[in-house]
Design a protein around this motif. Sequence first.
Motif, PDB file in Angstrom:
ATOM      1  N   ASP A   1      -2.408  -9.558   2.680  1.00  0.00           N
ATOM      2  CA  ASP A   1      -2.784  -8.530   1.718  1.00  0.00           C
ATOM      3  C   ASP A   1      -1.512  -7.899   1.127  1.00  0.00           C
ATOM      4  N   GLU A   2      -1.508  -7.744  -0.207  1.00  0.00           N
ATOM      5  CA  GLU A   2      -0.326  -7.243  -0.921  1.00  0.00           C
ATOM      6  C   GLU A   2       0.119  -5.871  -0.393  1.00  0.00           C
ATOM      7  N   LYS A   3      -0.857  -5.029  -0.111  1.00  0.00           N
ATOM      8  CA  LYS A   3      -0.530  -3.683   0.372  1.00  0.00           C
ATOM      9  C   LYS A   3       0.222  -3.731   1.693  1.00  0.00           C
ATOM     10  N   GLN A   4      -0.239  -4.640   2.571  1.00  0.00           N
ATOM     11  CA  GLN A   4       0.414  -4.761   3.878  1.00  0.00           C
ATOM     12  C   GLN A   4       1.845  -5.267   3.723  1.00  0.00           C
ATOM     13  N   ILE A   5       2.017  -6.194   2.788  1.00  0.00           N
ATOM     14  CA  ILE A   5       3.370  -6.722   2.543  1.00  0.00           C
ATOM     15  C   ILE A   5       4.284  -5.599   2.065  1.00  0.00           C
ATOM     16  N   LYS A   6       3.786  -4.827   1.133  1.00  0.00           N
ATOM     17  CA  LYS A   6       4.605  -3.725   0.587  1.00  0.00           C
ATOM     18  C   LYS A   6       4.919  -2.688   1.675  1.00  0.00           C
ATOM     19  N   ALA A   7       3.920  -2.424   2.516  1.00  0.00           N
ATOM     20  CA  ALA A   7       4.120  -1.431   3.577  1.00  0.00           C
ATOM     21  C   ALA A   7       5.181  -1.916   4.564  1.00  0.00           C
ATOM     22  N   ARG A   8       5.083  -3.211   4.907  1.00  0.00           N
ATOM     23  CA  ARG A   8       6.071  -3.766   5.848  1.00  0.00           C
ATOM     24  C   ARG A   8       7.466  -3.753   5.228  1.00  0.00           C
ATOM     25  N   ALA A   9       7.504  -4.052   3.923  1.00  0.00           N
ATOM     26  CA  ALA A   9       8.793  -4.037   3.214  1.00  0.00           C
ATOM     27  C   ALA A   9       9.403  -2.642   3.276  1.00  0.00           C
ATOM     28  N   SER A  10       8.585  -1.612   3.064  1.00  0.00           N
ATOM     29  CA  SER A  10       9.215  -0.279   3.095  1.00  0.00           C
ATOM     30  C   SER A  10       9.668   0.102   4.497  1.00  0.00           C
ATOM     31  N   ASP A  11       8.991  -0.410   5.530  1.00  0.00           N
ATOM     32  CA  ASP A  11       9.503  -0.182   6.891  1.00  0.00           C
ATOM     33  C   ASP A  11      10.880  -0.821   7.068  1.00  0.00           C
ATOM     34  N   LEU A  12      10.979  -2.062   6.594  1.00  0.00           N
ATOM     35  CA  LEU A  12      12.249  -2.788   6.758  1.00  0.00           C
ATOM     36  C   LEU A  12      13.367  -2.105   5.968  1.00  0.00           C
ATOM     37  N   VAL A  13      13.027  -1.655   4.770  1.00  0.00           N
ATOM     38  CA  VAL A  13      14.026  -0.981   3.937  1.00  0.00           C
ATOM     39  C   VAL A  13      14.445   0.343   4.582  1.00  0.00           C
ATOM     40  N   GLU A  14      13.470   1.017   5.182  1.00  0.00           N
ATOM     41  CA  GLU A  14      13.790   2.277   5.863  1.00  0.00           C
ATOM     42  C   GLU A  14      14.773   2.032   7.012  1.00  0.00           C
TER      43      GLU A  14
END
Lengths: 522, 244
Positions: free
Chosen positions: A112-125
């Motif tokens: 799911d696109e939302k999950q991908i984006k959420a995981r990306a922001s965790d990694l970026v954080e």
Amino acid sequence: MPAIKSRLGLSKSKIAGARALAAKIAAPVQKYIERHTTVTVERATLRLLGADGADKDGVPVPNIVVAQCGEAAAGGAARTYINALVKRSSTTEQLNEEIAAGLDITAIPAADEKQIKARASDLVERLDARISGNVKFRRERLAEWKDAEKSPLIYVIVATGNIYEDVKQARAAALQGADIVAVIRTTAQSLLDYVPYGATTEGFGGTYATQENFRVMRKALDEVAAQERRYIRLVNYCSGLCMPEIAAMGALERLDMMLNDSMYGILFRDINMYRTFTDQYFSRMINAAAGITINTGEDNYLTTSDAIEKAHTVLASQFINERFAFNAGMPAGLMGLGHAFEIDPATKNGFLYEYAQALMAREIFPVHPLKYMPPTKFMTGDIFKGYAMNTLFNFVSKATGQSIELLGMLTEAIHTPYLQDRYLAIASARYVHENIAGFSSEIEFRKGGVIRKRAARVLDETVAMLREVEKAGIFDAIERGMFAEVKRPKDGGKGFDGVFEKAPGYWNPAEDYLRRRLKITR
Amino acid sequence: MFIKPYGDTLDDGAVQLSFTLPVACGGRAKEGARQYVLKLGFRHAEIVHAHPLSPEFTFFVAYARTDIALDYSKVEYAEAVDKSMTMDQVNDYIRANFKRKLVVIGACTGTDAHTVGIDAIMNMKGYNHHFGLERYPMIEALNLGSQVPNERLLELARRHKADAVLVSQIVTQKDVHIHNLTNLIELAEAEKLRDKLVMVIGGPRVNNKLAKELGYDAGFGAGTYAEDVATFIVKKLSRTLLKK
């Protein structure tokens, strides 16, 4: 930065004109860069997000992922990697191990696109915390030990091939007064399209740049810094086919400086020009975000061309490097523009020309931490003459307020420095720096004298050259050999097949983060 | 004729040395350094300077004398070129003897990234006011630059029908140059090119003796100019080509 009032009487409008030309020269390249990515930009992105490790044959995980992506890398390899993290609910460490063991992550169905984006922001954080932590640590140490800070900073090289041997030499150099230690890379690492993994003990003329080697040396220098109460900077080489990946590793492991030039790879390593321009941009964003000072490579022009006749090519390149760095969101305070003391020692008044060139660079780039390189081309086996030449170099360096001084070694033309060579170099530099501490504020230069006339002439020639480069376009200018008398065809050189036009919907969360952090607007 | 180093009197055998020992600086270190110099075969060793490089290393400057003498009459060494021609003489020589341009290909081969040597010999501008081979009207000079694989050098030598190949080697750490130069000669022999080419090496740690040992025609060290190399090439070619 020592504030030196203008004593060369250089024309402000000519300097501004040169800057405007450099901006015009860089503009079409920047347009190209924005529309493209490369295999190493994608691998650097993966590294920033957490990809690391290597398979049993030593192929690094970021390379495996980008190879698995194939053409799809043009859409951004981060999506594939993060998708796998989401679908397998893995940590980056777990996924890295699985990839190294043979898992094909392109075969995993889309999450799911939302999950991908959420995981990306965790990694970026997590990335931001790491980089910000490193920046903060460095800033605090520099503030704490401010009184120990010298100018110019003394820069030495270690190059044993064995990281543990490098540590011994680096520690000795720091104790003798070195402020900056560069671990020179093994011959030809710049032409590898991957970054080796793990600690290494074998290399020719230098030591592999690996993330583990960075860590080993960082730890050693931090220990000696705490003991000396003086921050010791660590340098590596952010150049070649893996420019952005080295920057990523440096940002993660708190390197302080990186050799990083917008054109060096094209001219001196025959790396494709489109590849280099695209890579330098991403690498400079990373360096800028991590507070890493870059050192540009203009000194190299003078090892292939005459230092008097081609002095203007150095200044022209400094303007171009400055512009490309600004475009990557880098503040002037991190731009260690390079130049060198390479005039034939048999030249009458050679010292005056060197003085003019160095002071001119200082006046034109007032807040830039200029990197000044020692004589190499005319160093011979006569170590005694070499020591004398290095003394004059030390003099010019201090008197003209250079920021970073790479010390000349008396055995320059003979072998990689012995322990004692570095000591002798540091001893001479400290003697000169101390002895002429107040010299620069005591003297003025005669109007119409050799030094003022020389600087004015080099600036004029630089403006003329930049005008020509602007007219030709920099791609054609390089093809015609206008820099360093080296000609490079546009589609020639190494690494061109690793350049992709970004696919529609290209996504790179690390790049988005860097742009936000550096306030770069599209 | 026996010879010894000369300090300020004939045969005093005076030598200056500097070196580092992995010991902490102090009186014992100085005495250790002195005894070490004696062990090297010197007499009257004197440590004139000792300085700590770190808690574990000390740098020494020493003066010493030696009784060892060398029979100089037994020393054999042949320079690649006795007397070099000037650039103009080389060109005239080629015009008169070969009646065509000679093709010379040069490169810094293997992993070596330093072009300073090959540039000094080949680039138009040359070095220290001695023009490089590119400036010679009767020489077609092709400088391939650095990090050129041996295979590629030979491939281009074949394609351009080269008369001579120049190889520069600057980096000599761990004898990397020896391995690389040996590999090139073996390749040239395997490809039946060795006899068709004058093969010359150059570099600060290279000399004519080493070149011969490795199977090359000549070797040139520091202080060599383009005309020295050019003189060797034309003389050598005139011996081989013109005799056929």
